[in-house]
Write a protein that holds these residues in place. Structure first.
Motif, PDB file in Angstrom:
ATOM      1  N   SER A  11      35.830 -78.124  47.462  1.00 13.07           N
ATOM      2  CA  SER A  11      36.499 -77.948  48.732  1.00 13.07           C
ATOM      3  C   SER A  11      38.112 -77.887  48.604  1.00 13.07           C
ATOM      4  N   TRP A  12      38.487 -78.997  47.648  1.00 14.43           N
ATOM      5  CA  TRP A  12      40.060 -78.741  47.718  1.00 14.43           C
ATOM      6  C   TRP A  12      40.395 -77.642  47.005  1.00 14.43           C
ATOM      7  N   ILE A  13      39.527 -77.147  45.975  1.00 20.73           N
ATOM      8  CA  ILE A  13      39.893 -76.034  45.303  1.00 20.73           C
ATOM      9  C   ILE A  13      39.882 -74.789  46.409  1.00 20.73           C
ATOM     10  N   THR A  14      39.001 -74.576  47.172  1.00 21.74           N
ATOM     11  CA  THR A  14      38.605 -73.500  48.051  1.00 21.74           C
ATOM     12  C   THR A  14      39.736 -73.509  49.286  1.00 21.74           C
ATOM     13  N   THR A  15      40.154 -74.617  49.358  1.00 21.12           N
ATOM     14  CA  THR A  15      41.379 -74.765  50.552  1.00 21.12           C
ATOM     15  C   THR A  15      42.611 -74.259  49.834  1.00 21.12           C
ATOM     16  N   ARG A  16      42.897 -74.587  48.615  1.00 21.19           N
ATOM     17  CA  ARG A  16      44.110 -74.326  48.010  1.00 21.19           C
ATOM     18  C   ARG A  16      44.331 -72.675  47.718  1.00 21.19           C
ATOM     19  N   ILE A  17      43.040 -71.946  47.396  1.00 26.93           N
ATOM     20  CA  ILE A  17      42.829 -70.673  47.194  1.00 26.93           C
ATOM     21  C   ILE A  17      43.185 -70.043  48.705  1.00 26.93           C
ATOM     22  N   LYS A  18      42.539 -70.420  49.636  1.00 27.32           N
ATOM     23  CA  LYS A  18      42.792 -69.666  51.016  1.00 27.32           C
ATOM     24  C   LYS A  18      44.204 -69.798  51.511  1.00 27.32           C
ATOM     25  N   HIS A  19      45.262 -70.666  50.859  1.00 23.35           N
ATOM     26  CA  HIS A  19      46.340 -70.968  51.568  1.00 23.35           C
ATOM     27  C   HIS A  19      47.200 -70.325  50.677  1.00 23.35           C
TER      28      HIS A  19
END
Length: 82
Positions: A74-82
Motif C-alpha cells: 500500500s505504501w508503494i501504490t500510494t507513491r505511484i498514484k501521487h
C-alpha cells in the motif's frame, strides 16, 4: 483438499492483515489469498515457524509477514498514484 485448505487459510491470514492495517476494505478475496500466502512465506522466512500452525503455515509469523507485505504494497501504490 489440501490446496483448498491452504487457500482458505491464506485468505483468512490476508483478511486479518488487511483488518490490522485498516486496508482490508479495498482488498478483494484474491488479494487476501495472495497477501496471506506471500505473507506467510515472508513471515516464516524472517521469523521462523514458531507458534500454532494451520494448513502448514505458522499462524503468528504468517500474520506478521502479511501485515508487513500489506503495508509495503500500500505504501508503494500510494507513491505511484501521487
Amino acid at each position: 483438499m489440501g490446496l483448498i485448505w491452504t487457500l482458505i487459510v491464506g485468505a483468512i491470514i490476508g483478511a486479518i492483515a488487511g483488518a490490522i492495517t485498516s486496508r482490508g476494505a479495498s482488498m478483494g478475496w484474491i488479494s487476501n489469498i495472495l497477501a496471506g500466502l506471500i505473507g506467510s512465506w515472508l513471515g516464516e522466512s524472517l521469523l521462523g515457524d514458531w507458534g500454532p500452525s494451520l494448513a502448514g503455515m505458522a499462524l503468528l509469523p504468517s500474520i506478521i509477514g502479511a501485515v508487513i507485505l500489506v503495508i509495503i504494497v500500500s505504501w508503494i501504490t500510494t507513491r505511484i498514484k501521487h
